[in-house]
Design an enzyme around this catalytic site. Structure first.
Site, PDB file in Angstrom:
ATOM      1  CD  GLU A  45      -2.856  -0.965   2.453  1.00 56.35           C
ATOM      2  OE1 GLU A  45      -4.054  -0.694   2.471  1.00 56.35           O
ATOM      3  OE2 GLU A  45      -2.212  -1.297   3.472  1.00 56.35           O
ATOM      4  CE1 TYR A  46       5.243   5.229   3.594  1.00 60.87           C
ATOM      5  CE2 TYR A  46       6.640   4.723   1.701  1.00 60.87           C
ATOM      6  CZ  TYR A  46       6.327   5.529   2.785  1.00 60.87           C
ATOM      7  OH  TYR A  46       7.073   6.654   3.042  1.00 60.87           O
ATOM      8  CB  SER A  86      31.623  17.286  23.132  1.00 62.03           C
ATOM      9  OG  SER A  86      32.793  17.865  23.586  1.00 62.03           O
ATOM     10  CG  LEU A  87      28.133  15.218  26.962  1.00 66.50           C
ATOM     11  CD1 LEU A  87      27.366  13.904  27.004  1.00 66.50           C
ATOM     12  CD2 LEU A  87      27.456  16.244  27.845  1.00 66.50           C
ATOM     13  CE  LYS A 100      29.470  10.240  24.702  1.00 63.54           C
ATOM     14  NZ  LYS A 100      30.074   9.845  23.442  1.00 63.54           N
ATOM     15  CG  ASP A 157      30.066   4.998  18.941  1.00 65.42           C
ATOM     16  OD1 ASP A 157      30.454   6.180  18.907  1.00 65.42           O
ATOM     17  OD2 ASP A 157      30.829   4.022  18.910  1.00 65.42           O
ATOM     18  NE  ARG A 173      30.283  19.064  19.389  1.00 69.26           N
ATOM     19  CZ  ARG A 173      31.590  19.153  19.492  1.00 69.26           C
ATOM     20  NH1 ARG A 173      32.355  18.608  18.593  1.00 69.26           N
ATOM     21  NH2 ARG A 173      32.143  19.795  20.499  1.00 69.26           N
ATOM     22  CD  GLU A 223      25.205  10.954  18.544  1.00 71.28           C
ATOM     23  OE1 GLU A 223      24.941  12.098  18.997  1.00 71.28           O
ATOM     24  OE2 GLU A 223      26.358  10.497  18.496  1.00 71.28           O
ATOM     25  CE  LYS A 283      21.911  14.548  27.886  1.00 69.36           C
ATOM     26  NZ  LYS A 283      21.047  14.432  26.697  1.00 69.36           N
ATOM     27  CB  CYS A 307      66.700  -1.242   0.144  1.00 67.51           C
ATOM     28  SG  CYS A 307      67.285  -0.219   1.509  1.00 67.51           S
ATOM     29  CB  CYS A 356      64.729   2.419   0.614  1.00 64.97           C
ATOM     30  SG  CYS A 356      63.742   1.147   1.405  1.00 64.97           S
TER      31      CYS A 356
HETATM   32  S1  IVH Z   1      24.005  15.329  25.219  1.00 67.60           S
HETATM   33  C1  IVH Z   1      25.105  19.627  25.954  1.00 67.60           C
HETATM   34  N1  IVH Z   1      23.043  12.904  24.983  1.00 67.60           N
HETATM   35  O1  IVH Z   1      28.047  12.328  22.673  1.00 67.60           O
HETATM   36  C2  IVH Z   1      24.669  18.233  25.729  1.00 67.60           C
HETATM   37  N2  IVH Z   1      25.003  13.434  23.756  1.00 67.60           N
HETATM   38  O2  IVH Z   1      30.545  13.814  23.987  1.00 67.60           O
HETATM   39  C3  IVH Z   1      25.270  17.630  24.535  1.00 67.60           C
HETATM   40  N3  IVH Z   1      25.825  11.605  22.336  1.00 67.60           N
HETATM   41  O3  IVH Z   1      28.511  15.270  20.841  1.00 67.60           O
HETATM   42  C4  IVH Z   1      25.178  16.221  24.272  1.00 67.60           C
HETATM   43  N4  IVH Z   1      24.253  10.155  22.845  1.00 67.60           N
HETATM   44  O4  IVH Z   1      27.251  13.330  19.711  1.00 67.60           O
HETATM   45  C5  IVH Z   1      24.019  13.750  24.613  1.00 67.60           C
HETATM   46  N5  IVH Z   1      22.041  10.817  24.844  1.00 67.60           N
HETATM   47  C6  IVH Z   1      23.004  11.653  24.461  1.00 67.60           C
HETATM   48  C7  IVH Z   1      24.007  11.278  23.552  1.00 67.60           C
HETATM   49  C8  IVH Z   1      24.999  12.204  23.233  1.00 67.60           C
HETATM   50  C9  IVH Z   1      25.339  10.378  22.115  1.00 67.60           C
HETATM   51  C10 IVH Z   1      27.051  12.148  21.711  1.00 67.60           C
HETATM   52  C11 IVH Z   1      26.879  13.492  21.041  1.00 67.60           C
HETATM   53  C12 IVH Z   1      27.834  14.421  21.726  1.00 67.60           C
HETATM   54  C13 IVH Z   1      28.789  13.480  22.387  1.00 67.60           C
HETATM   55  C14 IVH Z   1      29.266  14.112  23.684  1.00 67.60           C
END
Ligand code: IVH
Length: 664
Positions: free
Chosen positions: A34-35, A81-82, A112, A114, A133, A167, A283, A404, A424
Site C-alpha cells: 500500500e505504501y 560535547s561532554l 550514549k 555512537d 556539529r 544523534e 544529565k 633494501c 629504498c
Molecule cells: S548530550 C550539551 N546525549 O556524545 C549536551 N550526547 O561527547 C550535549 N551523544 O557530541 C550532548 N548520545 O554526539 C548527549 N544521549 C546523548 C548522547 C549524546 C550520544 C554524543 C553526542 C555528543 C557526544 C558528547
C-alpha cells in the site's frame, strides 16, 4: 484542480503518518505494498502538478538532491560535547561536585549513542535545516541527507519554530548488510557503525545517504525557556510529542545510586541493543539547576558521559615484522592471531620502536592482551607471562633495512632506526602514499594498495608520474581488480588534485619537518612556490613558528636539483602552485578596525574569534587603548572591560559579535 490538490494533501498525510508510525513508533499501519502504491501515485501527481507538492512531501525522502559542497552553518548556541568519566568513583565525584553547589538533583540517564550529533531546525513546523556539529560553533549543512532519514520528521505535529539536537546513527544490522554488499563489490568493509554513519552523512549525493537507512534519536532542546519547559525529562516528552524519535531507555532517577544501577544494567545488556553505544550520559534534570551549574569552556557542568571501559582481548603474538616509513623510520609491528576488538578485526598493532618492545618484554609466541578504545589505534597492553611455555623466541632488533638491505642508522640519541637509502622502494612507496593522502593532495582512490601495485608495475616511480597515469589508461584497466570505472574515477581525482592550494602540495612533497600546519604557514607567508624556493634561511627563520630546524630543512630541500626537477614537472602538468587560502574580505564591518576580546566566551574560543576577525579584515590586540575600536565581552570580564568603559570604547556582547559576523 482542487481535487488534485486535496488528493496530494491526503496522500502526503497518509504516507507521513505511516512513516512516523513505522520508523518512530515501530508500528505498521499499512502494508509495504500500500505504501509503495500511494507513494507512486503521489510521485506521479507531483510530477504533473509540482505547484501543489508540499514541503514535507515523503517523496523528498528518496534522495536525489545533489549538492556541490557543504555550506557552513553557525550554531546560535554552540554544540558542546561532554566531559568523560571512566569509573564509578568518577561518577560519584561528578555528583559530589554538584552537591557542593548546594544542589541535590534528579538525573536523567541516557544511552550514549555512537553516531554523530545533528542540529535540526524547524520553521513553522517544517524542517528547514539540518547541520553537523563541526567544531561546535560552525558545522555543515546536511539538510539534503537528513531528509532521507525516515525517523527525522519533515514536519512536526505543531507549526512551531524550534531547534532540537540528537544523534544520527546506523544500526548494527544495517552495517552488516552494507558490509556484505561491499565485500561482494570488492570494496573494503567499514570498520564500525559510527564511521559508516559519518561517511553516509558526508555524501554530496543524497541518494547514497538514502540507501544507507540511517536512524536518529533526539535528546537535546537548546532553548527550553521558549516553550516554558522546566526539566530535561519534560523536554524529551515535548520533543517526542512533536514527532521526534526519543530513546525509550531514557530514565529519570532520584540519586547517584540509581545512576550507578542504570550504568550496571546497561553495561550488561548493551550487546543486545540493535545499535552501538559507547557509554551512558548523565544529565541534571532541572533546567534551573543546569543554569546554576553552567559551563566550563568546553563542557556543561550539569552533564557528563560515563564511558565503558575499553575492551581487552587476549591473542597470540605470531611475529614481529618491520615496516619502513616515508622518512626511512623503522617501526616494529606485532603480527597477531586475528581477534575482534570493539567490532573490528585486529591482526596488527604498532610496537613503535625497539625500546617499547624491550620495555614490554615481548617474546614471539607470547599471549598478549590487546586493547582498542573507540577510534584509537589498537595497542598491545601487556604480556601474559604466566602463559609462557618456554618455546617463545626473544626479540632481536634488525640492523639492515628489511626492504633494501642497506645498513640502518640511529640519528643522534633518538631511539628510532632509519633506512637512509633514498632509493629504498619502501620509502618511495610510503612517500607516494603520503602525497596522495587526505591532508596532502587528497587523491581519492589512490590508497596504499593501489600505490604499491602501480609502483611495482612501474607505472609510478615518483610523484610526478601520478599525473602521467592517464596515458597508461589502457594498461591500467587491463590489470586485475582495476575496472574502467575505478580508473576513470581515479583519473578524475588526479585531475582535480591539480587545483589544490599550495599548502597541500607542500605537505605532500614530504619535506622533513614540514607537517600540514607548517605547510600552511609557509604557503600563507610566501604565496607561491617560486617565492618559497627562493626564500633564504633568514627569511624563513624570521616567521613566527618557523625555527632553525624547519628553515634549514626547507632550504636544503629546494637546494636539491632532483626536487626542483620534480616541481618543474608538476608545474608543466598544470598543478597549481599558488596559495588559495582565505582571501581577506575587504569592506566588512571588521575591516581596518581593532578588536580586543575579554572574559570567557562561550560561542567562540579566543583563537577562533581572532581568526574570524582577521579573516574579515580586522585586527586584534591583547590590550585596550584609545586605538581600540571595539571590545568583545564574554562572561566575567576583568580589567580590560573596566578600561574600555573608562575610555568610552564601544562594547559588543558575544551575541552582538556573532550577529556582526553573520551579517557580513
Ligand atoms: S548530550 C550539551 N546525549 O556524545 C549536551 N550526547 O561527547 C550535549 N551523544 O557530541 C550532548 N548520545 O554526539 C548527549 N544521549 C546523548 C548522547 C549524546 C550520544 C554524543 C553526542 C555528543 C557526544 C558528547
Amino acid at each position: 484542480m482542487t481535487n488534485i490538490k486535496n488528493r496530494i494533501d491526503e496522500l502526503t498525510k497518509i504516507l507521513n503518518d505511516a512513516n512516523y508510525n513505522y520508523y518512530v513508533l515501530a508500528n505498521s499501519i499499512i502494508t509495504d505494498q500500500e505504501y509503495d502504491k500511494y507513494l507512486r501515485e503521489l510521485e506521479e501527481l507531483e510530477e504533473k502538478y509540482p505547484e501543489y507538492s508540499f514541503e514535507d512531501s515523503p517523496t523528498k525522502r528518496v534522495g536525489g538532491e545533489v549538492i556541490d559542497s557543504f555550506k557552513k552553518v553557525y550554531h546560535e548556541k554552540p554544540m558542546l560535547s561532554l566531559s568523560d568519566v571512566f569509573s564509578e568513583s568518577e561518577v560519584i565525584s561528578f555528583d559530589e561536585r554538584i552537591k557542593k553547589e548546594g544542589i541535590n538533583p534528579q538525573y536523567v540517564c541516557e544511552l550514549k549513542i555512537d553516531g554523530l550529533s545533528v542540529s535540526l531546525l524547524y520553521k513553522e513546523g517544517i524542517l528547514v535545516r539540518a547541520a553537523t556539529r563541526g567544531d561546535g560553533v560552525v558545522g555543515e549543512d546536511i539538510t539534503h541527507n537528513a531528509k532521507t532519514i525516515k525517523s527525522i520528521p519533515l514536519s512536526l505535529k505543531e507549526k512551531i519554530d524550534i531547534e532540537v539536537r540528537g544523534e544520527i546513527f546506523m544500526s548494527k544490522e544495517t552495517l552488516e548488510k552494507l558490509n556484505r554488499e561491499r565485500i561482494k563489490n570488492n570494496e573494503k568493509p567499514l570498520q564500525n557503525t559510527r564511521n559508516a554513519a559519518a561517511g553516509s552523512i558526508r555524501q554530496l549525493d543524497s541518494k547514497i545517504a538514502a540507501k544507507r537507512s540511517l536512524d536518529s534519536y533526539i535528546y537535546h532542546l537548546p532553548n527550553p525557556e521558549d516553550y516554558g519547559i522546566k526539566t530535561h525529562m519534560e523536554a524529551l516528552d515535548f520533543m517526542k510529542n512533536l514527532g521526534f524519535k526519543t530513546n525509550p531507555n531514557n530514565r529519570l532517577v532520584n540519586n547517584i545510586n540509581e545512576v550507578l544501577e542504570f550504568i550496571s544494567e546497561k553495561t550488561d545488556t548493551r550487546d543486545k541493543l540493535p545499535y552501538d553505544i559507547d557509554g551512558i550520559v548523565i544529565k541534571v534534570n532541572s533546567f534551573e539547576y543546569q543554569n546554576k551549574l553552567g559551563f566550563t569552556a568546553k563542557y556543561p557542568k550539569w552533564a557528563t558521559a560515563y564511558k565503558f571501559p575499553a575492551e581487552e582481548v587476549l591473542t597470540k603474538l605470531r611475529d614481529i615484522i618491520f615496516t619502513v616509513g616515508r622518512t626511512g623510520q623503522i617501526t616494529p609491528n606485532a603480527v597477531l592471531d586475528p581477534v575482534i576488538v570493539m567490532g573490528s578485526t585486529i591482526s596488527r598493532a604498532t610496537l613503535h620502536n625497539e625500546d617499547y618492545v624491550i620495555e614490554k618484554d615481548l617474546h614471539i609466541g607470547d599471549i598478549v592482551s590487546i586493547r582498542k578504545a573507540g577510534d584509537v589505534i589498537p595497542e598491545v597492553v601487556e604480556v601474559k607471562k604466566d602463559r609462557r611455555t618456554g618455546l617463545e623466541k626473544k626479540f632481536v632488533m634488525i640492523d639492515k633495512c628489511p626492504i633494501c638491505n642497506s645498513k640502518l642508522v640511529k640519528k643522534g640519541d633518538q631511539v628510532d632506526y632509519y633506512c637512509i637509502n633514498d632509493h629504498c622502494p619502501s620509502r618511495k612507496i610510503e612517500g607516494l602514499i603520503h602525497f596522495a593522502s587526505r591532508d596532502a593532495m587528497n587523491i581519492d582512490g589512490l590508497g596504499d594498495k593501489i600505490v604499491e601495485d602501480f609502483f611495482n608495475f612501474g607505472f609510478i616511480k615518483e610523484v610526478s608520474d601520478i599525473y602521467l597515469l592517464q596515458s597508461h589508461r589502457e594498461d591500467l584497466t587491463r590489470l586485475e581488480g582495476y575496472g574502467d570505472k575505478k580508473i576513470t574515477n581515479l583519473i578524475e581525482a588526479i585531475e582535480k588534485s591539480k587545483e589544490n592550494s599550495l599548502e597541500k602540495l607542500l605537505f605532500g612533497l614530504g619535506i622533513s619537518h614540514v607537517g600540514s600546519k607548517t605547510a600552511k604557514i609557509l604557503a600563507s607567508n610566501y604565496h607561491n612556490m617560486d617565492n618559497l624556493i627562493n626564500a633564504s634561511f633568514d627569511s624563513l627563520n624570521s616567521i613566527r613558528d618557523i625555527g632553525d630546524i624547519i628553515a634549514e630543512s626547507v632550504v636544503d630541500y629546494f637546494k636539491d636539483e632532483r626536487n626542483i626537477n620534480i616541481i618543474n614537472k608538476l608545474k608543466s602538468f598544470g598543478l597549481n602552485m599558488e596559495y588559495l587560502g582565505k582571501k581577506i574580505i575587504q569592506n566588512s564591518f571588521f575591516s581596518g578596525k581593532t578588536f580586543v576580546l575579554t572574559g570567557s566566551l562561550i560561542l567562540y574560543s579566543r583563537e577562533k574569534g581572532k581568526e574570524i576577525i582577521e579573516s574579515l579584515g580586522g585586527k586584534t590586540s591583547e590590550s585596550v587603548s584609545k586605538k581600540t575600536d571595539y571590545v568583545i565581552v564574554g562572561d566575567n570580564p576583568g580589567k580590560k572591560y573596566e578600561k574600555a568603559l573608562e575610555l568610552g570604547i564601544n562594547i559588543l556582547t558575544e551575541r552582538e559579535f556573532q550577529e556582526k559576523i553573520e551579517n557580513n
